[in-house]
Design a protein around this motif. Structure first.
Motif, PDB file in Angstrom:
ATOM      1  N   THR A   2       0.850  -1.141   0.077  1.00 16.11           N
ATOM      2  CA  THR A   2       0.070  -0.071  -0.018  1.00 16.11           C
ATOM      3  C   THR A   2       0.756   1.292  -0.157  1.00 16.11           C
ATOM      4  OG1 THR A   2      -0.080  -0.058   2.467  1.00 16.11           O
ATOM      5  CG2 THR A   2      -1.734  -1.373   1.335  1.00 16.11           C
ATOM      6  N   ARG A   3       2.218   1.137   0.056  1.00 11.86           N
ATOM      7  CA  ARG A   3       3.011   2.063   0.319  1.00 11.86           C
ATOM      8  C   ARG A   3       2.973   3.482  -0.845  1.00 11.86           C
ATOM      9  NH1 ARG A   3       8.551  -0.050   0.080  1.00 11.86           N
ATOM     10  NH2 ARG A   3       8.290   0.199  -1.992  1.00 11.86           N
ATOM     11  N   ASP A   4       2.796   3.052  -2.288  1.00 17.92           N
ATOM     12  CA  ASP A   4       2.565   3.754  -3.277  1.00 17.92           C
ATOM     13  C   ASP A   4       1.158   4.282  -3.690  1.00 17.92           C
ATOM     14  OD1 ASP A   4       5.480   3.717  -3.322  1.00 17.92           O
ATOM     15  OD2 ASP A   4       5.398   1.797  -4.414  1.00 17.92           O
ATOM     16  N   TRP A   5       0.325   3.865  -2.900  1.00 21.77           N
ATOM     17  CA  TRP A   5      -1.056   4.059  -3.194  1.00 21.77           C
ATOM     18  C   TRP A   5      -1.526   5.528  -2.862  1.00 21.77           C
ATOM     19  CZ3 TRP A   5      -4.840  -0.480  -0.916  1.00 21.77           C
ATOM     20  CH2 TRP A   5      -4.296  -1.526  -1.394  1.00 21.77           C
ATOM     21  N   PRO A   6      -1.937   6.256  -3.671  1.00 21.78           N
ATOM     22  CA  PRO A   6      -2.308   7.664  -3.609  1.00 21.78           C
ATOM     23  C   PRO A   6      -3.385   8.057  -2.454  1.00 21.78           C
ATOM     24  CG  PRO A   6      -3.558   6.919  -5.342  1.00 21.78           C
ATOM     25  CD  PRO A   6      -2.677   5.747  -4.808  1.00 21.78           C
ATOM     26  N   GLN A   7      -2.894   7.955  -1.078  1.00 17.66           N
ATOM     27  CA  GLN A   7      -3.743   8.345   0.049  1.00 17.66           C
ATOM     28  C   GLN A   7      -3.794   9.455   0.453  1.00 17.66           C
ATOM     29  OE1 GLN A   7      -4.237   5.144   2.741  1.00 17.66           O
ATOM     30  NE2 GLN A   7      -2.869   3.979   1.682  1.00 17.66           N
ATOM     31  N   PRO A   8      -4.726  10.168   0.607  1.00 22.20           N
ATOM     32  CA  PRO A   8      -6.161   9.515   0.778  1.00 22.20           C
ATOM     33  C   PRO A   8      -6.591   9.454  -0.553  1.00 22.20           C
ATOM     34  CG  PRO A   8      -5.926  11.857   1.705  1.00 22.20           C
ATOM     35  CD  PRO A   8      -4.814  11.692   1.234  1.00 22.20           C
ATOM     36  N   PHE A   9      -7.630   8.566  -0.707  1.00 18.86           N
ATOM     37  CA  PHE A   9      -8.125   8.688  -2.211  1.00 18.86           C
ATOM     38  C   PHE A   9      -9.356   9.570  -1.963  1.00 18.86           C
ATOM     39  CE2 PHE A   9      -6.552   3.866  -1.508  1.00 18.86           C
ATOM     40  CZ  PHE A   9      -5.831   4.024  -2.418  1.00 18.86           C
ATOM     41  N   SER A  10      -9.527  10.191  -3.120  1.00 22.26           N
ATOM     42  CA  SER A  10     -10.491  11.268  -3.241  1.00 22.26           C
ATOM     43  C   SER A  10     -12.059  10.982  -3.262  1.00 22.26           C
ATOM     44  CB  SER A  10     -10.199  12.159  -4.237  1.00 22.26           C
ATOM     45  OG  SER A  10     -10.249  11.514  -5.592  1.00 22.26           O
ATOM     46  N   SER A  11     -12.241   9.376  -3.633  1.00 25.53           N
ATOM     47  CA  SER A  11     -13.438   8.870  -3.743  1.00 25.53           C
ATOM     48  C   SER A  11     -13.227   7.373  -3.653  1.00 25.53           C
ATOM     49  CB  SER A  11     -14.127   9.261  -5.142  1.00 25.53           C
ATOM     50  OG  SER A  11     -13.447   8.727  -5.981  1.00 25.53           O
ATOM     51  N   LEU A  12     -14.518   6.859  -3.420  1.00 29.29           N
ATOM     52  CA  LEU A  12     -14.480   5.353  -3.508  1.00 29.29           C
ATOM     53  C   LEU A  12     -14.152   4.678  -4.720  1.00 29.29           C
ATOM     54  CD1 LEU A  12     -17.437   4.171  -1.193  1.00 29.29           C
ATOM     55  CD2 LEU A  12     -14.971   3.739  -0.729  1.00 29.29           C
ATOM     56  N   LYS A  13     -14.602   5.472  -5.772  1.00 31.09           N
ATOM     57  CA  LYS A  13     -14.339   5.004  -7.175  1.00 31.09           C
ATOM     58  C   LYS A  13     -12.829   5.023  -7.454  1.00 31.09           C
ATOM     59  CE  LYS A  13     -15.324   5.846 -12.109  1.00 31.09           C
ATOM     60  NZ  LYS A  13     -16.302   6.748 -12.817  1.00 31.09           N
TER      61      LYS A  13
END
Length: 128
Positions: A2-13
């Motif tokens: 999950t390190r490279d995930w763009p968090q926070p996500f702007s939406s559930l989509k």
């Protein structure tokens, strides 16, 4: 992972698209989707890479405790599990005097969710 995930996500989509691309099974996808929490900034994972790193950094061996466990114990692991390598699985079995051990036929970490029929086939007799 999950390190490279763009968090926070702007939406559930956005979260769904990212997680779907990063995971290799519906079970993993559902796990991570269920781990999202809505915050004022967007959708965040309930855990953070720093917490996972701290868990690894401060990991303590607990094998010395196993011989003191005298009750029946059930050990279940996923097939070819990276979380519980062969050596660890065998060592646990050696150190527990009253144990039953079972390896599931699939590689998913959440053994009770990924194949409930197989899981309960070994779990139910253990309870009897």
């Amino acid at each position: 992972m999950t390190r490279d995930w763009p968090q926070p996500f702007s939406s559930l989509k956005e979260a769904s698209a990212c997680i779907r691309q990063a995971t290799d099974s519906d079970l993993s996808y559902q796990y991570f989707m269920n781990s999202l929490a809505e915050t004022a900034q967007g959708y965040q994972m309930l855990f953070c890479p720093q917490a996972m790193g701290a868990n690894i950094a401060y990991n303590v061996s607990w094998y010395h405790l196993l011989p003191d466990i005298k009750c029946k114990t059930l050990i279940i692991r996923a097939h070819n599990s990276e979380a519980v390598p062969d050596e660890a699985f065998l060592k646990m079995q050696e150190l527990l005097s009253e144990r039953s051990a079972y390896e599931m036929s699939h590689p998913h970490h959440n053994v009770h969710l990924s194949n409930p029929v197989e899981f309960y086939a070994c779990f139910d007799p253990f309870l009897i």
